[in-house]
Design a protein around this motif. Structure first.
Motif, PDB file in Angstrom:
ATOM      1  N   THR A  15       0.769  -1.383  -0.069  1.00 53.91           N
ATOM      2  CA  THR A  15       0.010  -0.086   0.023  1.00 53.91           C
ATOM      3  C   THR A  15       0.684   1.232  -0.043  1.00 53.91           C
ATOM      4  N   CYS A  16       0.231   2.367  -0.213  1.00 56.53           N
ATOM      5  CA  CYS A  16       0.815   3.694  -0.116  1.00 56.53           C
ATOM      6  C   CYS A  16       1.433   4.072   1.284  1.00 56.53           C
ATOM      7  N   MET A  17       2.453   4.977   1.171  1.00 57.51           N
ATOM      8  CA  MET A  17       3.089   5.333   2.425  1.00 57.51           C
ATOM      9  C   MET A  17       2.362   6.713   2.815  1.00 57.51           C
ATOM     10  N   ASP A  18       1.126   7.181   2.073  1.00 59.98           N
ATOM     11  CA  ASP A  18       0.528   8.486   2.576  1.00 59.98           C
ATOM     12  C   ASP A  18       0.073   8.260   3.882  1.00 59.98           C
ATOM     13  N   ALA A  19       0.443   9.659   4.501  1.00 56.24           N
ATOM     14  CA  ALA A  19       0.146   9.740   6.201  1.00 56.24           C
ATOM     15  C   ALA A  19      -1.431   9.373   6.604  1.00 56.24           C
TER      16      ALA A  19
ATOM     17  N   ALA B 118       5.665   5.040  -2.049  1.00 65.40           N
ATOM     18  CA  ALA B 118       5.086   5.982  -2.630  1.00 65.40           C
ATOM     19  C   ALA B 118       3.931   5.388  -3.733  1.00 65.40           C
ATOM     20  N   GLY B 119       2.763   5.465  -3.453  1.00 65.16           N
ATOM     21  CA  GLY B 119       1.719   5.149  -4.436  1.00 65.16           C
ATOM     22  C   GLY B 119       1.337   3.618  -4.089  1.00 65.16           C
ATOM     23  N   GLY B 120       2.008   2.783  -3.259  1.00 62.56           N
ATOM     24  CA  GLY B 120       1.919   1.206  -3.171  1.00 62.56           C
ATOM     25  C   GLY B 120       2.085   0.633  -4.522  1.00 62.56           C
TER      26      GLY B 120
ATOM     27  N   HIS C 263      -4.085   0.790  -3.466  1.00 54.36           N
ATOM     28  CA  HIS C 263      -3.807   1.946  -3.647  1.00 54.36           C
ATOM     29  C   HIS C 263      -5.025   3.107  -2.996  1.00 54.36           C
ATOM     30  N   HIS C 264      -5.138   4.362  -3.325  1.00 56.64           N
ATOM     31  CA  HIS C 264      -6.048   5.112  -2.509  1.00 56.64           C
ATOM     32  C   HIS C 264      -6.545   6.561  -3.342  1.00 56.64           C
ATOM     33  N   THR C 265      -7.686   6.992  -2.861  1.00 52.41           N
ATOM     34  CA  THR C 265      -8.321   8.158  -3.687  1.00 52.41           C
ATOM     35  C   THR C 265      -7.322   9.474  -3.187  1.00 52.41           C
ATOM     36  N   ASP C 266      -7.431  10.453  -4.123  1.00 52.75           N
ATOM     37  CA  ASP C 266      -6.412  11.503  -3.698  1.00 52.75           C
ATOM     38  C   ASP C 266      -5.120  11.360  -3.317  1.00 52.75           C
ATOM     39  N   CYS C 267      -4.430  10.647  -4.062  1.00 57.16           N
ATOM     40  CA  CYS C 267      -2.885   9.761  -3.840  1.00 57.16           C
ATOM     41  C   CYS C 267      -2.113  11.118  -4.331  1.00 57.16           C
ATOM     42  N   GLY C 268      -1.072  11.524  -3.938  1.00 54.80           N
ATOM     43  CA  GLY C 268      -0.331  12.508  -4.209  1.00 54.80           C
ATOM     44  C   GLY C 268       0.407  11.880  -5.517  1.00 54.80           C
ATOM     45  N   MET C 269       0.578  10.714  -6.063  1.00 55.74           N
ATOM     46  CA  MET C 269       1.103  10.202  -7.253  1.00 55.74           C
ATOM     47  C   MET C 269       0.385  10.487  -8.477  1.00 55.74           C
TER      48      MET C 269
HETATM   49 ZN    ZN Z   1      -0.769   7.815  -2.048  1.00 57.88          ZN
END
Ligand code: ZN
Length: 193
Positions: free
Chosen positions: A36-40, A61-63, A89-95
C-alpha cells in the motif's frame, strides 16, 4: 533535540513501558501481506484490523509494484509463508499530481521542497538541483483503478510469484475509510491453481 525526535522517543518509551509482544514469532500469524501507499492518512493496521505479528505491510509512494516491492513480497511468501496478498492504492493519492517529466524538472531546478497550487507544482529554484531524477521511474498514477490493475497484473505475471497466491486489488477511500474493490484487478489476481 528536534521536537519530532523528542516526541517519537517519548511515544516509544510509553509504548515499551507496557510492551507484552516480545514473544511473537517472525512469520506473520495471519499469513497475508498488504502492498500500500506511504500516504500519512492511511493506517493499514487500522483499516485492515491488524495487530503486531499479524501481516506484512509493504509501503512505498503509491503502493506500486516496483522491483523492490516485489522483492519484499517474494521474501514474504518464500521465507515467511504468506499465502494471500492485497494491493491497495487510494483516492487523492499524491502520485496522481505529477508526472515523471514534472518531477524531473522540479529536481533539476532545486532540491528544496516544491509547492503546489491550482496551476500545478512550482519550484523555488533556490540552490542547485540535480538531473539524477531523470534516471528514476517515479511510478506516477493517472488512474487509480488502472494502477491497481497494472500492479496486480505485474505481480501475477512475475516469474518468482507462484500461481497459488491470490492477489486482491482495492482502493482505500480517504474520505470514508472504506476499501473499494477493483473487481478487474482481483479477477486478474485470482489464484491460478
Ligand atoms: Zn498515495
Amino acid at each position: 533535540m528536534s521536537q519530532t525526535l523528542e516526541a517519537v522517543l517519548n511515544a516509544n518509551a510509553a509504548y515499551a513501558a507496557d510492551f507484552d509482544k516480545g514473544d511473537l514469532p517472525m512469520p506473520p500469524g495471519r499469513h497475508f501481506a498488504i502492498l500500500t501507499c506511504m500516504d500519512a492518512r492511511l493506517d493499514p493496521a487500522k483499516y485492515a484490523g491488524l495487530a503486531e505479528g499479524d501481516a506484512h505491510v509493504i509501503r512505498n509512494a503509491g503502493g506500486r509494484a516496483s522491483d523492490d516491492a516485489i522483492r519484499s513480497l517474494v521474501i514474504s511468501y518464500k521465507l515467511l509463508g504468506t499465502r494471500e496478498w492485497f494491493v491497495i492504492h487510494h483516492t487523492d493519492c499524491g502520485m496522481e499530481t505529477f508526472t515523471d517529466e514534472i518531477m524531473r524538472g522540479l529536481l533539476a531546478s532545486s532540491l528544496k521542497t516544491a509547492s503546489v497550487d491550482a496551476s500545478g507544482w512550482h519550484d523555488s529554484g533556490e540552490g542547485s538541483g540535480s538531473t539524477e531524477g531523470n534516471y528514476v521511474d517515479w511510478l506516477t498514477i493517472k488512474d487509480n483503478a488502472q494502477s491497481v490493475l497494472e500492479d496486480v497484473q505485474r505481480i501475477r505475471r512475475h516469474p518468482l510469484v507462484p500461481g497459488e497466491i491470490p492477489i486482491y486489488g482495492y482502493i482505500y477511500d480517504v474520505r470514508t475509510g472504506k476499501l473499494i474493490e477493483v473487481p478487474e484487478a482481483t479477477r486478474v489476481g485470482m489464484a491460478l491453481v
